[in-house]
Enzyme design. Structure first.
Site, PDB file in Angstrom:
ATOM      1  N   MET A   1       0.860  -1.191   0.000  1.00 16.98           N
ATOM      2  CA  MET A   1       0.000   0.000   0.000  1.00 16.98           C
ATOM      3  C   MET A   1       0.896   1.241   0.000  1.00 16.98           C
ATOM      4  O   MET A   1       1.955   1.249   0.623  1.00 16.98           O
ATOM      5  CB  MET A   1      -0.873   0.024   1.255  1.00 16.98           C
ATOM      6  CG  MET A   1      -1.854  -1.121   1.373  1.00 16.98           C
ATOM      7  SD  MET A   1      -3.179  -1.069   0.157  1.00 16.98           S
ATOM      8  CE  MET A   1      -4.192   0.264   0.821  1.00 16.98           C
TER       9      MET A   1
ATOM     10  N   SER B   1       2.775   2.526  -2.124  1.00 20.69           N
ATOM     11  CA  SER B   1       4.089   2.480  -2.769  1.00 20.69           C
ATOM     12  C   SER B   1       4.080   3.209  -4.118  1.00 20.69           C
ATOM     13  O   SER B   1       5.127   3.405  -4.720  1.00 20.69           O
ATOM     14  CB  SER B   1       4.514   1.016  -2.973  1.00 20.69           C
ATOM     15  OG  SER B   1       3.601   0.370  -3.838  1.00 20.69           O
TER      16      SER B   1
ATOM     17  N   GLU C   1      -5.735  -3.601  -9.565  1.00 14.17           N
ATOM     18  CA  GLU C   1      -6.197  -4.386  -8.413  1.00 14.17           C
ATOM     19  C   GLU C   1      -6.212  -5.882  -8.719  1.00 14.17           C
ATOM     20  O   GLU C   1      -7.145  -6.600  -8.346  1.00 14.17           O
ATOM     21  CB  GLU C   1      -7.617  -3.944  -7.982  1.00 14.17           C
ATOM     22  CG  GLU C   1      -7.794  -2.443  -7.788  1.00 14.17           C
ATOM     23  CD  GLU C   1      -7.325  -1.933  -6.427  1.00 14.17           C
ATOM     24  OE1 GLU C   1      -6.692  -2.720  -5.664  1.00 14.17           O
ATOM     25  OE2 GLU C   1      -7.558  -0.752  -6.138  1.00 14.17           O
TER      26      GLU C   1
ATOM     27  N   CYS D   1       8.426   3.991   5.143  1.00 21.23           N
ATOM     28  CA  CYS D   1       7.933   3.384   6.379  1.00 21.23           C
ATOM     29  C   CYS D   1       7.398   4.478   7.305  1.00 21.23           C
ATOM     30  O   CYS D   1       8.089   5.453   7.592  1.00 21.23           O
ATOM     31  CB  CYS D   1       9.062   2.618   7.065  1.00 21.23           C
ATOM     32  SG  CYS D   1       8.587   1.956   8.676  1.00 21.23           S
TER      33      CYS D   1
ATOM     34  N   LYS E   1       2.050   2.316  -6.889  1.00 24.85           N
ATOM     35  CA  LYS E   1       1.811   1.420  -8.030  1.00 24.85           C
ATOM     36  C   LYS E   1       0.947   2.095  -9.097  1.00 24.85           C
ATOM     37  O   LYS E   1       1.276   2.082 -10.273  1.00 24.85           O
ATOM     38  CB  LYS E   1       1.077   0.139  -7.580  1.00 24.85           C
ATOM     39  CG  LYS E   1       1.835  -0.739  -6.639  1.00 24.85           C
ATOM     40  CD  LYS E   1       1.041  -1.988  -6.291  1.00 24.85           C
ATOM     41  CE  LYS E   1      -0.266  -1.713  -5.566  1.00 24.85           C
ATOM     42  NZ  LYS E   1      -0.098  -1.053  -4.252  1.00 24.85           N
ATOM     43  N   SER E   2      -0.169   2.673  -8.621  1.00 20.87           N
ATOM     44  CA  SER E   2      -1.096   3.278  -9.575  1.00 20.87           C
ATOM     45  C   SER E   2      -0.489   4.522 -10.209  1.00 20.87           C
ATOM     46  O   SER E   2      -0.786   4.842 -11.364  1.00 20.87           O
ATOM     47  CB  SER E   2      -2.420   3.623  -8.898  1.00 20.87           C
ATOM     48  OG  SER E   2      -2.980   2.450  -8.356  1.00 20.87           O
TER      49      SER E   2
HETATM   50 ZN   LIG Z   1      10.596   1.061   9.478  1.00 25.55          ZN
END
Ligand SMILES: [Zn+2]
Length: 442
Positions: A247, A249, A336, A393, A251-252
């Site tokens: 999630m 990252s 998806e 993160c 991608k879309s």
């Molecule tokens: Zn971390």
């Protein structure tokens, strides 16, 4: 004629032609080849809408010749009207509907009661208007008429047991050889109508083998459902690209970049697909506004492309949609992908190999339990190009976050469902996820 993405095939024919056998064979063949198939069978014996048909066939209103062909046609038409709602629905869903008999049966059997060819033609016109205009039932793309010589047919009919209708072994139509001969002539006439195909089932006075007839039927059906040549011959495409990651990252966003390039390129035609069940609210990063993804491919940096929805358990619907297109397509994007049935792998292979398309598949590679997500890992193996995007993160700020995390509350909320708002997910690096797992005793 209504325009559906699905295909509507009718099997009909003179008595004793083995309609039911061929009908069952066609359904099995289509299913074995991965098509989504639905079945219609007329008359719908033992249902209310076939009540008058059953009374008529039992001889309650007199012999076949005593009942006015328009009256008996209305009995059958009502039964089809009853089924038309589900048939239309299936065709809208892109399925292949196979029907055992249809309007052609009224034409054949009721038309056979009218000896004068001109009057019969008038009756056909009246019937078409009744069934397709007044009752508004869907028109078949292909009606296959199986033809057996009426004398051979009667011998066969005597041997045959009716399984679906418990009554007499022969109905009032079959009892009458003369009627059979007239019906045969009428069926031969209607086989000349548009979208009708006549298949001869006898050869030198002998009925042909089941397999021979099956081959002839399949040949006609194949022509209807086989993919059209949708790529140009100079098309050098034909590969799979996977864009995966956790999630947030991007991608879309990466997919949007590739889509935009396709859209501004010459001679490129792109189609974007998204599973129906994946729609959810997502928050755009810059404007902080929320948008529902239903029927769209949305990237968090605000790019929105409209997409074609398909049932997640039925990725073959993508192929059916492509087949319904009359323009050359070069590129297919599937968003998806992790939600989709595993058969998506086969569909993507077909798109790349048979259709020679550029196939871009976008999806999560891992579940929040760190397991491979749906068909995505297998697609990564199959793909020529794999792009794995990483997120930041939320715990330590490392740029190597490749894990999606759902907190305990959100997990409980999830209970059997696959989707929650993306605000409940966070992206974590490997080390922070392990820490979270320990804290949550997972
Ligand atoms: Zn971390």
């Amino acid at each position: 004629m209504e325009n559906f993405t699905g295909k509507f095939i009718v099997i009909d024919g003179t008595d004793g032609s083995g309609k039911t056998t061929q009908f069952n064979f066609l359904i099995e063949t289509l299913k074995a080849r991965g098509y989504a198939v639905e079945i219609a069978d007329f008359p719908q014996y033992n249902t209310k809408s076939a009540g008058l048909v059953e009374e008529y066939l039992s001889g309650k209103y007199g012999s076949a010749d005593e009942v006015n062909p328009k009256i008996s046609s209305i009995f059958y038409a009502c039964d089809r009207y009853d089924a038309s709602f589900k048939i239309r629905q299936w065709l809208q869903e892109g399925k292949i509907v196979v029907s055992n008999r249809y309007v052609s049966a009224n034409m054949g059997h009721q038309g056979a009661k009218i000896p004068d060819p001109e009057k019969r033609k008038e009756f056909f016109d009246w019937l078409y208007d009744l069934e397709y205009n007044l009752f508004g039932i869907p028109q078949p793309n292909l009606s296959i008429i199986l033809h057996v010589d009426s004398k051979i047919a009667q011998q066969l009919a005597q041997q045959r047991q009716r399984e679906d209708w418990v009554g007499k072994t022969k109905d009032i139509h079959e009892e009458n050889l003369e009627h059979l001969i007239h019906a045969e002539q009428t069926y031969l006439e209607i086989a000349k109508y548009p979208n009708f195909k006549l298949i001869e089932c006898t050869h030198n006075g002998q009925i042909m083998s089941r397999e021979e007839i099956q081959r002839a039927v399949w040949q006609e059906v194949e022509q209807l459902i086989q993919p059209k040549q949708i790529s140009t011959t100079e098309n050098k495409d034909g590969w799979i690209e996977v864009i995966c990651g956790c999630m947030f990252s991007g991608k879309s966003t990466e997919a949007a970049k590739r889509i935009t390039k396709e859209l501004i390129s010459k001679n490129r035609e792109i189609l974007i697909f998204v599973p129906q069940e994946s729609s959810r609210e997502i928050t755009l990063s810059e404007s902080n506004t929320s948008i529902n993804t239903s029927g769209k491919l949305v990237s968090r940096n605000g790019k929105i492309f409209s997409a074609i929805e398909f049932p997640k358990d039925q990725p073959s619907a993508i192929l059916q949609y492509l087949e319904s297109q009359n323009r050359p397509i070069t590129t297919v994007v599937i968003e998806e992908a992790h939600f989709c049935h595993f058969s998506l792998v086969q569909v993507c292979k077909k798109l790349a190999e048979d259709y020679k398309l550029r196939v871009i598949v976008v999806g999560l590679d891992q579940t929040f339990d760190d397991e491979g997500f749906g068909p995505v890992p297998a697609l990564m193996v199959e793909a020529e190009f794999v792009t794995k995007e990483l997120a930041v993160c939320v715990e330590c700020g490392s740029q190597t976050a490749n894990k999606s995390w759902l907190d305990k509350n959100a997990r409980e909320q999830l209970e059997g469902k696959i989707l929650v708002g993306d605000s409940q997910y966070v992206a974590l690096c490997r080390h922070c996820k392990n820490k979270f797992k320990k804290q949550n005793q997972l």
